[in-house]
Design a protein around this motif. Sequence first.
Motif, PDB file in Angstrom:
ATOM      1  N   ALA A   1       0.843  -1.209   0.000  1.00  0.00           N
ATOM      2  CA  ALA A   1       0.000   0.000   0.000  1.00  0.00           C
ATOM      3  C   ALA A   1       0.874   1.253   0.000  1.00  0.00           C
ATOM      4  O   ALA A   1       0.587   2.232  -0.689  1.00  0.00           O
ATOM      5  CB  ALA A   1      -0.931  -0.004   1.210  1.00  0.00           C
TER       6      ALA A   1
ATOM      7  N   SER B   1       1.736   4.407  -3.153  1.00  0.00           N
ATOM      8  CA  SER B   1       1.280   5.747  -2.769  1.00  0.00           C
ATOM      9  C   SER B   1       2.226   6.817  -3.300  1.00  0.00           C
ATOM     10  O   SER B   1       3.451   6.644  -3.280  1.00  0.00           O
ATOM     11  CB  SER B   1       1.270   5.895  -1.246  1.00  0.00           C
TER      12      SER B   1
ATOM     13  N   ASP C   1      -3.775   5.279   1.210  1.00  0.00           N
ATOM     14  CA  ASP C   1      -3.715   3.850   0.875  1.00  0.00           C
ATOM     15  C   ASP C   1      -3.376   3.006   2.093  1.00  0.00           C
ATOM     16  O   ASP C   1      -4.031   2.001   2.361  1.00  0.00           O
ATOM     17  CB  ASP C   1      -2.664   3.619  -0.222  1.00  0.00           C
TER      18      ASP C   1
ATOM     19  N   TYR D   1      -2.100  -5.797  -1.411  1.00  0.00           N
ATOM     20  CA  TYR D   1      -2.903  -4.596  -1.687  1.00  0.00           C
ATOM     21  C   TYR D   1      -3.005  -4.391  -3.195  1.00  0.00           C
ATOM     22  O   TYR D   1      -2.004  -4.459  -3.913  1.00  0.00           O
ATOM     23  CB  TYR D   1      -2.210  -3.382  -1.056  1.00  0.00           C
TER      24      TYR D   1
ATOM     25  N   LYS E   1      -4.440  -1.623  -6.076  1.00  0.00           N
ATOM     26  CA  LYS E   1      -4.916  -0.245  -6.244  1.00  0.00           C
ATOM     27  C   LYS E   1      -5.288  -0.055  -7.712  1.00  0.00           C
ATOM     28  O   LYS E   1      -4.459  -0.285  -8.598  1.00  0.00           O
ATOM     29  CB  LYS E   1      -3.793   0.708  -5.825  1.00  0.00           C
TER      30      LYS E   1
ATOM     31  N   ARG F   1      -6.501   2.693 -10.526  1.00  0.00           N
ATOM     32  CA  ARG F   1      -6.493   4.162 -10.668  1.00  0.00           C
ATOM     33  C   ARG F   1      -6.447   4.535 -12.144  1.00  0.00           C
ATOM     34  O   ARG F   1      -6.223   3.687 -13.004  1.00  0.00           O
ATOM     35  CB  ARG F   1      -5.311   4.755  -9.898  1.00  0.00           C
TER      36      ARG F   1
ATOM     37  N   ALA G   1      -6.429   6.334  -5.563  1.00  0.00           N
ATOM     38  CA  ALA G   1      -7.213   5.149  -5.954  1.00  0.00           C
ATOM     39  C   ALA G   1      -8.622   5.525  -6.397  1.00  0.00           C
ATOM     40  O   ALA G   1      -9.272   6.366  -5.783  1.00  0.00           O
ATOM     41  CB  ALA G   1      -7.288   4.191  -4.770  1.00  0.00           C
TER      42      ALA G   1
ATOM     43  N   SER H   1      -9.628   0.333  -4.255  1.00  0.00           N
ATOM     44  CA  SER H   1      -8.483  -0.481  -3.838  1.00  0.00           C
ATOM     45  C   SER H   1      -8.987  -1.548  -2.877  1.00  0.00           C
ATOM     46  O   SER H   1     -10.093  -1.426  -2.331  1.00  0.00           O
ATOM     47  CB  SER H   1      -7.400   0.372  -3.173  1.00  0.00           C
TER      48      SER H   1
END
Length: 326
Positions: free
Chosen positions: A92, A96, A162, A226, A228, A230, A238, A241
């Motif tokens: 995560a 980010s 995140d 994780y 995500k 986007r 995100a 997520s």
Amino acid sequence: MHPFSYTRVSNTREALDAGRGGGRYIAGGTTLVDLMRETVERPETLVDITGLPLSEITVTERGGLRIGALVTMSEAAANRKVRTTYPVVSEALELSASAQLRNMATIGGNIMQRTRCTYFRDVTADCNKREPGSGCAALHGVNRTHAILGTSDACVATHPSDVAVAFAALEARVHLLGPDGTRQVPFVDFLLRPGSTPQHEQALRRGELITTVEIPALPRPLRSGYLKVRDRQSYEFALTSAAVALHVRGGVIRQAKVAAGGVGTVPWKLPAVEQHLVGERPSESLWAAAAERAADGARPLQHNRFKVELLKRTVERQLRVVGGTK
Ligand SMILES: Cc1cc2nc3c(=O)[nH]c(=O)nc-3n(C[C@H](O)[C@H](O)[C@H](O)COP(=O)(O)OP(=O)(O)OC[C@H]3O[C@@H](n4cnc5c(N)ncnc54)[C@H](O)[C@@H]3O)c2cc1C
Ligand code: SF4
């Protein structure tokens, strides 16, 4: 930018005194300074806390992890204990912002960051979060990136972090130090849904300082990760997520920890999905059936109906990846 004074503290006592007097803590400054430049935030006193001893990652007696509030995002992501015990946290973090931001930004600042709603950052727009009682321009404006869960008539903004989604999934606790001593708050209670007071975003009392985030020990083996989704592959928040952690023993899922991001006004824990998984054997049909519950209670807006289906697919895909049947 409005005029402000700046003070640097070297111990928690000085920090709490300054915080109690109305000073605003600043750590990496990667989001607070932006908001000050845009005049969304106008603190009179900045209290630089980067000299406090809150930069350690330690293993708890029971085998959980405590991450200091001033640990940077890149230090936490690279930490061997974090990577081996809770990959969902390091993944995560690595997904980010940018490397430069992660080198400056701290874990405490990350979970305290404010929404990326464009109306919130545009001081000419109506925004109940920035100016209580002024209205919400997003409700009938451009709301493609906004929340579908936990919204109210007053605010529909998402929480952008995140790593907070991973913390919510793992049932972390936030450790706080304030003028009245220490206390702990479950992560899922730390960030507040907007209700009729969207300006109140965290369960922090005046002058309280986040000291650590504690992730509890979970049974081993634990697989986690994780995902995500986007608009572009890097340097973007995100749309949806999923943070997933599964403990499988004897071919049966014994524990499931699941939360979603990009869809809720706070990181969105998914107990209905978790309950659907526990006691079952991993299979393709199980992932799909559990993920069907991910958008329970969703209230999409004009431009973000696509998030309902996208959320279910995000959760299903990450269950498959972590559950090992891909
Ligand atoms: C271009 C850009 C892209 C980004 N993309 C992402 C992304 O994809 N995912 C993501 O999760 N984040 C993203 N971020 C946000 C970034 O992660 C945050 O800016 C950062 O984590 C904030 O940490 P900081 O230490 O710089 O906080 P600061 O800016 O120093 O502080 C932020 C807030 O936290 C408070 N605070 C800080 N530490 C404490 C403490 N110990 N106790 C109490 N209050 C405290 C401050 O008072 C302030 O209100 C992005 C930011 C930018 C600018
Ligand atoms: S969604 Fe929330 S942050 Fe955005 S304009 Fe409405 S009240 Fe403000």
